[in-house]
Design a protein around this motif. Structure first.
Motif, mmCIF file in Angstrom:
data_model
loop_
_atom_site.group_PDB
_atom_site.id
_atom_site.type_symbol
_atom_site.label_atom_id
_atom_site.label_comp_id
_atom_site.label_asym_id
_atom_site.label_seq_id
_atom_site.Cartn_x
_atom_site.Cartn_y
_atom_site.Cartn_z
ATOM 1 N N SER A 81 0.886 -1.378 -0.134
ATOM 2 C CA SER A 81 -0.356 0.020 0.266
ATOM 3 C C SER A 81 1.235 1.039 0.425
ATOM 4 O O SER A 81 0.035 2.288 0.026
ATOM 5 N N ALA A 82 2.408 1.115 -0.038
ATOM 6 C CA ALA A 82 3.115 1.815 0.444
ATOM 7 C C ALA A 82 3.690 2.649 -1.478
ATOM 8 O O ALA A 82 3.736 1.716 -1.956
ATOM 9 N N VAL A 83 4.267 3.654 -1.610
ATOM 10 C CA VAL A 83 4.838 4.309 -2.887
ATOM 11 C C VAL A 83 5.875 4.823 -2.332
ATOM 12 O O VAL A 83 6.264 5.571 -1.391
ATOM 13 N N TYR A 84 6.667 4.177 -2.768
ATOM 14 C CA TYR A 84 8.242 4.541 -3.135
ATOM 15 C C TYR A 84 8.378 5.511 -3.950
ATOM 16 O O TYR A 84 8.958 5.270 -5.321
ATOM 17 N N ARG A 85 8.749 7.399 -3.940
ATOM 18 C CA ARG A 85 8.858 7.968 -5.099
ATOM 19 C C ARG A 85 10.594 8.300 -5.649
ATOM 20 O O ARG A 85 11.212 9.266 -3.901
ATOM 21 N N VAL A 86 11.154 7.815 -5.658
ATOM 22 C CA VAL A 86 12.393 8.272 -6.346
ATOM 23 C C VAL A 86 12.836 8.995 -7.362
ATOM 24 O O VAL A 86 12.367 9.958 -8.118
ATOM 25 N N PHE A 87 13.869 10.452 -6.488
ATOM 26 C CA PHE A 87 13.741 11.502 -7.248
ATOM 27 C C PHE A 87 15.852 11.359 -7.621
ATOM 28 O O PHE A 87 16.416 10.755 -6.522
ATOM 29 N N LEU A 88 15.811 12.604 -8.336
ATOM 30 C CA LEU A 88 16.855 12.617 -8.958
ATOM 31 C C LEU A 88 17.794 13.728 -9.194
ATOM 32 O O LEU A 88 16.832 14.831 -9.229
ATOM 33 N N LEU A 89 18.497 14.672 -7.985
ATOM 34 C CA LEU A 89 18.351 15.664 -7.248
ATOM 35 C C LEU A 89 19.606 15.995 -8.026
ATOM 36 O O LEU A 89 20.762 14.835 -8.375
ATOM 37 N N PRO A 90 20.168 17.832 -8.407
ATOM 38 C CA PRO A 90 21.357 17.388 -9.017
ATOM 39 C C PRO A 90 22.593 16.968 -8.588
ATOM 40 O O PRO A 90 22.855 16.272 -6.929
ATOM 41 N N ASP A 91 23.847 17.208 -8.877
ATOM 42 C CA ASP A 91 25.249 16.510 -8.186
ATOM 43 C C ASP A 91 24.920 14.824 -7.912
ATOM 44 O O ASP A 91 25.595 14.379 -7.241
ATOM 45 N N MET A 92 23.945 14.067 -9.527
ATOM 46 C CA MET A 92 24.333 12.784 -8.905
ATOM 47 C C MET A 92 23.159 12.158 -7.583
ATOM 48 O O MET A 92 23.793 11.217 -6.890
ATOM 49 N N LEU A 93 22.627 13.258 -6.876
ATOM 50 C CA LEU A 93 21.917 12.322 -5.230
ATOM 51 C C LEU A 93 20.769 11.793 -5.421
ATOM 52 O O LEU A 93 19.569 12.299 -6.034
ATOM 53 N N GLU A 94 20.548 10.784 -5.273
ATOM 54 C CA GLU A 94 19.592 9.463 -5.358
ATOM 55 C C GLU A 94 18.687 9.877 -4.095
ATOM 56 O O GLU A 94 18.919 10.093 -2.782
ATOM 57 N N VAL A 95 17.369 10.856 -3.832
ATOM 58 C CA VAL A 95 16.679 10.789 -2.642
ATOM 59 C C VAL A 95 15.047 10.284 -2.785
ATOM 60 O O VAL A 95 14.804 10.379 -4.018
ATOM 61 N N ASP A 96 15.485 8.801 -2.379
ATOM 62 C CA ASP A 96 14.246 7.994 -2.013
ATOM 63 C C ASP A 96 12.837 8.434 -1.121
ATOM 64 O O ASP A 96 13.401 8.179 -0.158
ATOM 65 N N ILE A 97 11.825 8.504 -1.794
ATOM 66 C CA ILE A 97 11.092 8.441 0.506
ATOM 67 C C ILE A 97 10.231 7.807 -0.192
ATOM 68 O O ILE A 97 8.903 7.886 -0.997
ATOM 69 N N GLY A 98 9.394 7.006 0.795
ATOM 70 C CA GLY A 98 8.262 6.546 0.823
ATOM 71 C C GLY A 98 7.054 6.526 1.661
ATOM 72 O O GLY A 98 7.111 6.809 2.475
ATOM 73 N N PHE A 99 6.289 6.835 1.076
ATOM 74 C CA PHE A 99 5.083 7.521 1.879
ATOM 75 C C PHE A 99 4.351 5.983 2.079
ATOM 76 O O PHE A 99 3.567 5.374 0.928
ATOM 77 N N ALA A 100 3.623 6.257 3.963
ATOM 78 C CA ALA A 100 3.134 4.739 3.729
ATOM 79 C C ALA A 100 1.621 5.562 3.761
ATOM 80 O O ALA A 100 1.807 6.481 4.698
ATOM 81 N N PRO A 101 0.683 4.753 4.280
ATOM 82 C CA PRO A 101 -0.819 5.133 5.137
ATOM 83 C C PRO A 101 -0.167 5.082 6.844
ATOM 84 O O PRO A 101 0.825 4.283 7.242
ATOM 85 N N ALA A 102 -0.853 6.158 7.942
ATOM 86 C CA ALA A 102 -0.122 6.347 9.269
ATOM 87 C C ALA A 102 -0.282 4.600 9.113
ATOM 88 O O ALA A 102 0.877 4.154 10.360
ATOM 89 N N ALA A 103 -1.092 3.915 9.000
ATOM 90 C CA ALA A 103 -1.572 3.029 9.950
ATOM 91 C C ALA A 103 -0.290 1.340 9.745
ATOM 92 O O ALA A 103 -0.462 0.484 10.548
ATOM 93 N N GLU A 104 -0.071 1.716 8.403
ATOM 94 C CA GLU A 104 1.529 0.560 7.544
ATOM 95 C C GLU A 104 2.489 1.217 8.325
ATOM 96 O O GLU A 104 3.527 0.911 7.485
ATOM 97 N N PHE A 105 2.411 2.785 9.007
ATOM 98 C CA PHE A 105 4.176 3.015 9.134
ATOM 99 C C PHE A 105 4.911 2.088 10.255
ATOM 100 O O PHE A 105 4.606 2.593 11.323
ATOM 101 N N GLY A 106 6.107 1.221 9.569
ATOM 102 C CA GLY A 106 6.963 0.413 10.383
ATOM 103 C C GLY A 106 7.715 -0.045 9.548
ATOM 104 O O GLY A 106 7.501 -0.036 8.377
ATOM 105 N N PRO A 107 8.625 -0.727 10.794
ATOM 106 C CA PRO A 107 9.861 -1.160 9.445
ATOM 107 C C PRO A 107 9.300 -2.938 9.115
ATOM 108 O O PRO A 107 8.445 -3.550 9.686
ATOM 109 N N HIS A 108 10.401 -2.889 7.913
ATOM 110 C CA HIS A 108 10.038 -4.343 7.564
ATOM 111 C C HIS A 108 11.326 -4.643 7.182
ATOM 112 O O HIS A 108 11.827 -5.624 6.248
ATOM 113 N N GLY A 109 11.887 -4.774 7.574
ATOM 114 C CA GLY A 109 13.415 -5.134 8.144
ATOM 115 C C GLY A 109 14.227 -4.399 9.374
ATOM 116 O O GLY A 109 13.716 -3.788 9.869
ATOM 117 N N PRO A 110 16.129 -4.711 9.300
ATOM 118 C CA PRO A 110 16.852 -3.901 10.186
ATOM 119 C C PRO A 110 16.832 -2.251 9.414
ATOM 120 O O PRO A 110 17.047 -2.173 10.520
#
Length: 254
Positions: A81-110
């Motif tokens: 139910s989440a979406v990870y939006r992957v951005f490319l910024l100048p100087d080759m910096l990648e920014v990954d932002i996951g948007f998850a419903p509040a009820a499912e905001f939590g870890p899925h690994g270490p």
């Protein structure tokens, strides 16, 4: 290339903006920064817990990334139910932002460190199904061979590369390492990875592609033999025709 200071400053700015956004009720660091602090080359990986529709929050944040951080491009990777939006910024910096419903905001690994908010209980993502990895392995081998017969050299090379990836994933699952995107490949012992050196394609011609396919198929059978010898024997018989070297190099290849 971005500097460590620039990257860290952008990460802190994004987290500050998230804390001031009423729709963002939680934020966490993921990826290498959440585990060991990352290194010089690590990108920015964040997850936000969102109260309300994801679309509107994602739209606002996308506008923000383009307006205030000069984003060059973005794309989406859905995950449940989440979406990870992957951005490319100048100087080759990648920014990954996951948007998850509040009820499912939590870890899925270490790879998780909460910055603010109350995450849900941790849920481990299961490793890839071994049956599927095996199936993709023989599928890729078969399709590589077919492409060689059709003289589609680039497509054959793609399938051979994909076959190598399945062998690495199977070995990672067997030894308890991360299997996706070859994240655990550097942890595999030399006796696992050494046979795959011969599966690298060095030229686009029939002889070389057939040689590399033969080596990749041998590596697949060898890996299967460690976990399921009976299956390895059955597939070895079926795939034996794929492991015969081509008689003469095709001089028209690249």
């Amino acid at each position: 290339m971005f500097s460590v200071g620039e990257r860290d400053s952008i990460r802190e700015r994004l987290l500050g903006l998230a804390e001031g956004d009423p729709a963002v009720v939680g934020a966490a660091l993921t990826g290498s920064h959440a585990v060991d602090g990352g290194d010089r080359w690590s990108d920015i990986d964040l997850v936000f817990g969102v109260d309300g529709p994801l679309d509107s929050t994602m739209h606002r944040w996308t506008e923000l990334l383009y307006r205030d951080f000069a984003a060059v491009h973005h794309w989406d990777l859905p995950s449940g139910s989440a979406v990870y939006r992957v951005f490319l910024l100048p100087d080759m910096l990648e920014v990954d932002i996951g948007f998850a419903p509040a009820a499912e905001f939590g870890p899925h690994g270490p790879s998780w460190r909460t910055v603010f908010g109350s995450p849900a209980a941790a849920e481990e993502d299961p490793p890839p199904a071994r049956r599927s990895l095996v199936g993709l392995g023989w599928h890729h081998a078969l399709h590589a061979w077919i492409c060689i017969q059709r003289r589609r050299w680039w497509q054959a090379e793609q399938w051979i590369s994909a076959l190598r990836g399945q062998v690495l994933a199977l070995a990672c699952v067997r030894l308890g390492h991360p299997a996706s995107y070859a994240k655990g490949a550097h942890l595999l012992p030399p006796e696992v990875t050494a046979p795959l050196h011969a599966a690298l394609v060095c030229a686009l011609n029939e002889a070389e592609l057939t040689r590399a396919l033969s080596a990749a198929t041998d590596a697949l059978i060898g890996e299967l033999a460690l976990a399921d010898p009976a299956l390895a024997d059955r597939l070895a018989v079926i795939l034996s025709d794929l492991r015969v070297a081509a008689p003469t190099p095709d001089k028209r290849g690249v």
